[in-house]
Design an enzyme around this catalytic site. Structure first.
Site, PDB file in Angstrom:
ATOM      1  N   LYS A 112       0.974  -1.209  -0.152  1.00  0.00           N
ATOM      2  CA  LYS A 112      -0.001   0.020   0.147  1.00  0.00           C
ATOM      3  C   LYS A 112       0.859   1.168  -0.047  1.00  0.00           C
ATOM      4  CE  LYS A 112      -3.740  -2.418   2.338  1.00  0.00           C
ATOM      5  NZ  LYS A 112      -4.867  -2.160   3.539  1.00  0.00           N
ATOM      6  N   TYR A 164     -12.666  -3.162  -2.769  1.00  0.00           N
ATOM      7  CA  TYR A 164     -13.003  -2.763  -1.519  1.00  0.00           C
ATOM      8  C   TYR A 164     -14.587  -2.889  -1.385  1.00  0.00           C
ATOM      9  CZ  TYR A 164      -8.313  -2.426   0.194  1.00  0.00           C
ATOM     10  OH  TYR A 164      -7.124  -2.566   0.721  1.00  0.00           O
ATOM     11  N   PHE A 200     -15.334   4.431   7.694  1.00  0.00           N
ATOM     12  CA  PHE A 200     -13.971   4.711   7.244  1.00  0.00           C
ATOM     13  C   PHE A 200     -13.535   4.688   5.771  1.00  0.00           C
ATOM     14  CE2 PHE A 200     -14.035   0.055   8.436  1.00  0.00           C
ATOM     15  CZ  PHE A 200     -13.437  -0.398   7.117  1.00  0.00           C
ATOM     16  N   ARG A 229      -0.911 -14.327   4.430  1.00  0.00           N
ATOM     17  CA  ARG A 229      -1.626 -13.557   5.617  1.00  0.00           C
ATOM     18  C   ARG A 229      -0.876 -13.803   7.139  1.00  0.00           C
ATOM     19  NH1 ARG A 229      -6.449 -10.705   4.213  1.00  0.00           N
ATOM     20  NH2 ARG A 229      -7.472 -11.472   6.367  1.00  0.00           N
ATOM     21  N   THR A 262      -5.300  -7.509  10.542  1.00  0.00           N
ATOM     22  CA  THR A 262      -5.624  -6.088   9.781  1.00  0.00           C
ATOM     23  C   THR A 262      -5.334  -5.101  10.654  1.00  0.00           C
ATOM     24  OG1 THR A 262      -7.491  -7.200   9.142  1.00  0.00           O
ATOM     25  CG2 THR A 262      -7.613  -4.733   8.953  1.00  0.00           C
ATOM     26  N   ARG A 314       3.001  -6.093   9.650  1.00  0.00           N
ATOM     27  CA  ARG A 314       2.106  -5.122  10.062  1.00  0.00           C
ATOM     28  C   ARG A 314       2.354  -4.810  11.521  1.00  0.00           C
ATOM     29  NH1 ARG A 314      -3.616  -7.522   7.449  1.00  0.00           N
ATOM     30  NH2 ARG A 314      -3.803  -6.361   5.669  1.00  0.00           N
ATOM     31  N   ASN A 345      -2.230   0.049   6.910  1.00  0.00           N
ATOM     32  CA  ASN A 345      -1.211  -1.442   7.540  1.00  0.00           C
ATOM     33  C   ASN A 345      -0.327  -1.873   6.474  1.00  0.00           C
ATOM     34  OD1 ASN A 345      -3.180  -1.967   5.843  1.00  0.00           O
ATOM     35  ND2 ASN A 345      -4.352  -3.319   7.196  1.00  0.00           N
ATOM     36  N   HIS A 395      -1.473  -5.571   1.537  1.00  0.00           N
ATOM     37  CA  HIS A 395      -2.820  -6.331   1.060  1.00  0.00           C
ATOM     38  C   HIS A 395      -2.551  -7.732   0.705  1.00  0.00           C
ATOM     39  CE1 HIS A 395      -6.770  -7.542  -0.505  1.00  0.00           C
ATOM     40  NE2 HIS A 395      -6.222  -7.984  -1.475  1.00  0.00           N
ATOM     41  N   GLU A 437      -8.949 -11.186  -7.928  1.00  0.00           N
ATOM     42  CA  GLU A 437      -7.977 -10.182  -7.570  1.00  0.00           C
ATOM     43  C   GLU A 437      -6.931  -9.890  -8.355  1.00  0.00           C
ATOM     44  OE1 GLU A 437      -7.066  -9.950  -3.375  1.00  0.00           O
ATOM     45  OE2 GLU A 437      -9.193  -9.481  -2.848  1.00  0.00           O
TER      46      GLU A 437
HETATM   47  P1  GDP Z   1      -7.614  -7.180   5.290  1.00  0.00           P
HETATM   48  O1  GDP Z   1      -8.255  -8.303   4.658  1.00  0.00           O
HETATM   49  O2  GDP Z   1      -6.710  -7.564   6.608  1.00  0.00           O
HETATM   50  O3  GDP Z   1      -6.969  -6.181   4.477  1.00  0.00           O
HETATM   51  O4  GDP Z   1      -9.054  -6.482   5.978  1.00  0.00           O
HETATM   52  P2  GDP Z   1     -10.424  -6.004   5.452  1.00  0.00           P
HETATM   53  O5  GDP Z   1     -10.705  -6.579   4.121  1.00  0.00           O
HETATM   54  O6  GDP Z   1     -11.446  -6.288   6.406  1.00  0.00           O
HETATM   55  O7  GDP Z   1     -10.216  -4.668   5.414  1.00  0.00           O
HETATM   56  C1  GDP Z   1      -9.682  -3.921   4.206  1.00  0.00           C
HETATM   57  C2  GDP Z   1      -8.714  -2.821   4.742  1.00  0.00           C
HETATM   58  O8  GDP Z   1      -9.433  -1.562   4.976  1.00  0.00           O
HETATM   59  C3  GDP Z   1      -7.847  -3.023   5.763  1.00  0.00           C
HETATM   60  O9  GDP Z   1      -6.426  -3.706   5.464  1.00  0.00           O
HETATM   61  C4  GDP Z   1      -7.522  -1.755   6.291  1.00  0.00           C
HETATM   62  O10 GDP Z   1      -6.542  -1.175   5.653  1.00  0.00           O
HETATM   63  C5  GDP Z   1      -9.060  -0.945   6.143  1.00  0.00           C
HETATM   64  N1  GDP Z   1      -9.759  -1.348   7.439  1.00  0.00           N
HETATM   65  C6  GDP Z   1     -10.347  -2.089   7.688  1.00  0.00           C
HETATM   66  N2  GDP Z   1     -10.943  -1.916   8.891  1.00  0.00           N
HETATM   67  C7  GDP Z   1     -10.825  -0.818   9.282  1.00  0.00           C
HETATM   68  C8  GDP Z   1     -11.246   0.143  10.255  1.00  0.00           C
HETATM   69  O11 GDP Z   1     -12.034   0.013  11.198  1.00  0.00           O
HETATM   70  N3  GDP Z   1     -10.980   1.574  10.185  1.00  0.00           N
HETATM   71  C9  GDP Z   1      -9.939   1.947   9.214  1.00  0.00           C
HETATM   72  N4  GDP Z   1      -9.649   3.362   8.979  1.00  0.00           N
HETATM   73  N5  GDP Z   1      -9.424   1.185   8.087  1.00  0.00           N
HETATM   74  C10 GDP Z   1      -9.887   0.051   8.217  1.00  0.00           C
END
Ligand code: GDP
Length: 146
Positions: free
Chosen positions: A10, A50, A58, A86, A92, A103, A115, A118, A129
């Protein structure tokens, strides 16, 4: 079984100069990087990628962050690559990620979206993807041949 996963450094990871360190960690796990790119994304591809968080409060901040700089999309291949990546990334929330994970070592402990990296969460999503970010049409169920 060997499989593909979609990985993307990222904008915060690129800005912190972590591309080389992350590639080293991927290789040290025994995974191969099959394709590699450096580019800026557009809003449309992000909204697709997303879709599962698009309605969260957010998301606008997250989107702005993802558009703020270059990203490094990669196709990573190896034994249990989806889960293995992962594990290498950590959870996350960087504040909850153990030391030694990407992370945990480099993510922003206060700003959740920053973070660093991805990684796909399943083999099927990995193929979707990879198709999306590398503009490929794959025959799911068969190996990708480069
Ligand atoms: P991942 O699979 O670990 O990337 O997690 P997710 O698919 O749930 O979320 C996608 C991305 O959105 C995450 O990697 C974070 O960059 C962001 N994200 C997820 N949850 C939050 C949150 O509660 N707040 C904020 N600001 N960003 C979030």
């Amino acid at each position: 079984m060997k499989e593909y996963t979609y990985i993307m450094i990222k904008p915060d990871g690129v800005r912190m100069g972590l591309t080389e360190e992350i590639i080293k960690r991927i290789h040290s796990k025994g995974f191969e990087i099959k394709l590699f790119d450096v580019r800026k994304l557009d809003g449309e591809i992000l909204d697709e990628h997303y879709a599962h968080i698009k309605d969260k409060p957010f998301y606008p901040t997250m989107k702005e962050f993802m558009l703020s700089d270059y990203v490094v999309p990669m196709i990573v291949y190896g034994e249990n690559a989806v889960q293995g990546m992962r594990d290498l990334m950590g959870p996350t929330k960087s504040s909850e990620a153990p030391v030694g994970t990407i992370r945990g070592d480099y993510g922003n402990k206060e700003v959740i979206n920053e973070n660093v990296i991805h990684g796909s969460d399943s083999r099927e999503n990995a193929l979707i993807e990879i198709e999306r970010f590398f503009n490929l049409k794959l025959n799911h169920g068969e190996d990708i041949i480069f």
